[in-house]
Design an enzyme around this catalytic site. Structure first.
Site, short mmCIF file in Angstrom:
data_model
loop_
_atom_site.label_atom_id
_atom_site.label_comp_id
_atom_site.label_asym_id
_atom_site.label_seq_id
_atom_site.Cartn_x
_atom_site.Cartn_y
_atom_site.Cartn_z
N ILE A 246 3.67 -9.43 -11.35
CA ILE A 246 3.51 -10.39 -10.26
C ILE A 246 4.80 -10.48 -9.45
O ILE A 246 5.91 -10.38 -10.00
CB ILE A 246 3.07 -11.77 -10.79
CG1 ILE A 246 2.59 -12.68 -9.66
CG2 ILE A 246 4.15 -12.42 -11.65
CD1 ILE A 246 1.82 -13.92 -10.14
N CYS A 247 4.65 -10.64 -8.14
CA CYS A 247 5.79 -10.85 -7.24
C CYS A 247 5.39 -11.95 -6.26
O CYS A 247 4.59 -12.81 -6.61
CB CYS A 247 6.19 -9.55 -6.54
SG CYS A 247 4.96 -8.92 -5.38
N ARG A 248 5.93 -11.96 -5.05
CA ARG A 248 5.58 -13.01 -4.10
C ARG A 248 4.23 -12.74 -3.44
O ARG A 248 3.39 -13.63 -3.33
CB ARG A 248 6.66 -13.14 -3.02
CG ARG A 248 6.39 -14.25 -2.02
CD ARG A 248 7.54 -14.45 -1.06
NE ARG A 248 7.97 -13.20 -0.46
CZ ARG A 248 7.57 -12.76 0.72
NH1 ARG A 248 6.72 -13.44 1.45
NH2 ARG A 248 8.01 -11.61 1.18
N GLY B 298 2.40 -9.38 -3.86
CA GLY B 298 1.64 -8.31 -4.48
C GLY B 298 2.14 -6.91 -4.18
O GLY B 298 1.68 -5.95 -4.78
N MET C 226 2.54 -14.53 -6.26
CA MET C 226 2.77 -15.96 -6.47
C MET C 226 2.25 -16.80 -5.31
O MET C 226 1.90 -17.96 -5.50
CB MET C 226 4.25 -16.25 -6.72
CG MET C 226 4.75 -15.86 -8.11
SD MET C 226 3.88 -16.70 -9.47
CE MET C 226 4.26 -18.43 -9.15
#
Length: 119
Positions: free
Chosen positions: A70-72, A74, A98
């Protein structure tokens, strides 16, 4: 010609939350330290994409388990998932990152356990 692993699959934030909550998988946040500190999914492990790309090993808690990258938004997590798949890790990218996690009303916390926010 060497055969590449199949492209990693995706999961939704709600599905990822359930997989992590039940222990079926572990969340791996690949954002930078300041982003992680501002707010992350409860229980997420942290390993920035730059470290992963440099060959840093997964945290011990993730070894041998399904990883939910997961990141901010995708994008970085998709790249992280590709890198992990090449290493033979069972991995899914959390679609929307996120941002989508928070929009779905899922919890966001700080390292000290307070209410976090996504930056």
């Amino acid at each position: 010609m060497p055969q590449l692993p199949p492209a990693p699959g995706q999961t939704t934030p709600v599905q990822a939350h359930e997989l992590a909550r039940t222990g079926a998988a572990v969340l791996l946040d690949v954002r930078e330290a300041a982003e992680f500190s501002a707010g992350h999914a409860p229980g997420a492990l942290h390993l920035p994409l730059v470290g992963l790309a440099a060959g840093v090993e997964l945290p011990p808690e993730a070894t041998g388990r399904t990883v939910l990258a997961i990141c901010r938004s995708g994008n970085r997590s998709r790249r992280a998932a590709e890198l992990l798949a090449v290493r033979g890790v069972e991995v899914l990218n959390v679609a929307g990152g996120m941002g989508a996690w928070a929009q779905a009303g899922l919890p966001v916390t700080t390292p000290r356990g307070g209410a976090g926010h996504v930056i």
